[in-house]
Design a protein around this motif. Sequence first.
Motif, PDB file in Angstrom:
ATOM      1  N   SER A  17       0.931  -1.118  -0.217  1.00 42.42           N
ATOM      2  CA  SER A  17      -0.150  -0.055   0.026  1.00 42.42           C
ATOM      3  C   SER A  17       0.873   1.447  -0.071  1.00 42.42           C
ATOM      4  O   SER A  17       1.366   1.857   1.021  1.00 42.42           O
ATOM      5  N   LYS A  42      -2.532  -2.673  -3.151  1.00 43.26           N
ATOM      6  CA  LYS A  42      -3.353  -1.722  -2.687  1.00 43.26           C
ATOM      7  C   LYS A  42      -2.799  -0.265  -3.164  1.00 43.26           C
ATOM      8  O   LYS A  42      -2.491   0.639  -2.553  1.00 43.26           O
ATOM      9  N   SER A  59      -4.837   6.272  -9.664  1.00 40.28           N
ATOM     10  CA  SER A  59      -5.666   7.196 -10.199  1.00 40.28           C
ATOM     11  C   SER A  59      -4.995   8.337 -11.144  1.00 40.28           C
ATOM     12  O   SER A  59      -3.671   7.949 -11.302  1.00 40.28           O
ATOM     13  N   ASN A  96      -8.786  -0.104 -11.599  1.00 39.15           N
ATOM     14  CA  ASN A  96      -8.396   0.887 -10.825  1.00 39.15           C
ATOM     15  C   ASN A  96      -9.232   2.193 -10.736  1.00 39.15           C
ATOM     16  O   ASN A  96     -10.473   2.032 -11.108  1.00 39.15           O
ATOM     17  N   LYS A 120      -5.566   0.710  -6.688  1.00 42.63           N
ATOM     18  CA  LYS A 120      -6.306   2.065  -6.423  1.00 42.63           C
ATOM     19  C   LYS A 120      -5.537   3.231  -7.018  1.00 42.63           C
ATOM     20  O   LYS A 120      -5.804   4.435  -6.546  1.00 42.63           O
ATOM     21  N   PHE A 139      -1.540   3.106  -4.695  1.00 44.04           N
ATOM     22  CA  PHE A 139      -2.608   4.050  -5.067  1.00 44.04           C
ATOM     23  C   PHE A 139      -1.740   5.325  -5.604  1.00 44.04           C
ATOM     24  O   PHE A 139      -0.521   5.163  -5.889  1.00 44.04           O
TER      25      PHE A 139
END
Length: 219
Positions: free
Chosen positions: A43, A65, A91, A112, A89, A67
Amino acid sequence: MLNLSSNRLSGELPEEIGNLTKLQQFHNIDMYFLLDLSNNQLSSEIPASLGALKALKMLNLSFNKLFGKIPASLGDLQNVEGLDLSHNKLSGPIPIAFKKLQQLTTLDVSNNKLTGRIPIGGQMSTMADPNFYANNNGLCGFQIRVPCPGDLPPALKLQDHDNKKEPWILLEAVGIGYLVGFLLTIGIIFLAGYFNPSPPSNSRRRHRHHPHRLIRQQI
């Protein structure tokens, strides 16, 4: 080859991961370099230092996880053939730098939160399987048969512009209609009063119909 998939790794991906280039220098061979960290609990953001792994052929970071944005430095992986970033995740947009990946044959960024236009050019123009972009509601491009806002033909742009103006035109037309109707009503009322003068009063009519009574009263 470094395969750490399906373990219980957690926490952040360190920037020092880019130092894996020293392994290749140590062996001094053109080896098939695979880095698989999929199916863990990592993460963090993807370290930009991964772009230093020039010999990397396969990079799999799926089912974690991770991001943040995809670092543009991944476009420096000049030998990469497979890149799997799905089920995270992530973006933001897919980096335009991916057009430089001339050896790329598989790209999976599905599941995603990516947005924007899918890059065109180089191998990216051949990455046209919509399944590899699935469940990213903000993406657009010919690869997934979803037009981007700037891709509308001129005729449709003009039509869209006219549709935006139409409510104002209707309001103006309604306002002018009310004004014209009001002026016509006033004009009709004025003309009706001009051509139909009010009848004479009762006293004048009595004098006019009975003149002999006035004469008698005077006598």
